[in-house]
Design an enzyme around this catalytic site. Sequence first.
Site, PDB file in Angstrom:
ATOM      1  N   ASP A  19     -11.376   9.899  -8.772  1.00  0.00           N
ATOM      2  CA  ASP A  19      -9.962   9.595  -9.005  1.00  0.00           C
ATOM      3  C   ASP A  19      -9.738   8.095  -9.164  1.00  0.00           C
ATOM      4  OD1 ASP A  19     -10.686   9.254  -6.321  1.00  0.00           O
ATOM      5  OD2 ASP A  19      -8.743   9.908  -5.547  1.00  0.00           O
ATOM      6  N   LYS A  69      -2.885  18.240 -11.006  1.00  0.00           N
ATOM      7  CA  LYS A  69      -2.072  17.902 -12.169  1.00  0.00           C
ATOM      8  C   LYS A  69      -2.909  18.108 -13.425  1.00  0.00           C
ATOM      9  CE  LYS A  69       0.729  14.410 -12.097  1.00  0.00           C
ATOM     10  NZ  LYS A  69       1.278  13.019 -12.050  1.00  0.00           N
ATOM     11  N   THR A 125      -2.454  11.761  -0.606  1.00  0.00           N
ATOM     12  CA  THR A 125      -2.850  12.083   0.766  1.00  0.00           C
ATOM     13  C   THR A 125      -3.498  10.867   1.405  1.00  0.00           C
ATOM     14  OG1 THR A 125      -3.204  14.381   0.098  1.00  0.00           O
ATOM     15  CG2 THR A 125      -4.170  13.673   2.184  1.00  0.00           C
ATOM     16  N   THR A 134      13.497   5.467  17.346  1.00  0.00           N
ATOM     17  CA  THR A 134      12.088   5.846  17.229  1.00  0.00           C
ATOM     18  C   THR A 134      11.743   6.420  15.863  1.00  0.00           C
ATOM     19  OG1 THR A 134      11.958   6.252  19.604  1.00  0.00           O
ATOM     20  CG2 THR A 134      10.276   7.285  18.235  1.00  0.00           C
ATOM     21  N   GLY A 185      -6.575  16.896  -6.842  1.00  0.00           N
ATOM     22  CA  GLY A 185      -6.519  16.094  -5.636  1.00  0.00           C
ATOM     23  C   GLY A 185      -6.505  16.951  -4.387  1.00  0.00           C
TER      24      GLY A 185
END
Length: 239
Positions: A99, A13, A122, A172, A8
Amino acid sequence: MIVAIDAGNSRIKWGVNDGNAWLDSGVLATADVAWLSEAADEWPANARVAICNVAGPEVAESISSLLAPRHATISFLRARVAACGVRNTYERPEQLGADRWAALIGARGMLAGACLVVCAGTATTIDLLDATGVFRGGLILPGFDLMRTALAHNTAQLPLAEGVFRAEPRNTLDAIFSGCLQAQLGAVERMFAGIAAEPDARCLLTGGGAGSLAAHLKVPCQLVDNLILNGLARFAASP
């Protein structure tokens, strides 16, 4: 024996599967791809290697170069019209990410009913798979951390927020954290609505951000650590 590798954008992995169970597994940063050779020294020399790569051609070339001296049978998964009980209805089937394709194949091996396949890394991908094995389409959006980073990099006064999730944030940091997570949750729940009425419909979640989503989702869901690797192993074992 099958070695499955999921390369990835952030992590690689891998797992060794004997056809029934995972015998060994590991993870490393994609930037440290060269270290994969150390793991490969322990893999069975006659194993078939199935690779899912979305990290770009340089990573693919590095993996191929590292493994070629050790393994004669190396294949990179690419989406196609149909495989392992899944039918791909993408307008151009070959453009579906490897993927996502591997995760759909893995999901079909786990469930006979309709499901929503969520890979939270991501980027976050959210894909609909119906009870007949037809991939009906899906979403791609920035992952949770990427959303927070984009706010920090592209606004003058918003920090990289290390807040906590709150239903009604009053500072915030919590507002940013909660807003980014709510965006992920909302996308998942809206897509799940398309199959919610089907018997035993479920959301399968995988990836580094899956746990954060599962803790707050209001739909039936299940965490799956190795969904993409499962799909790779299933594909490699198919005729």
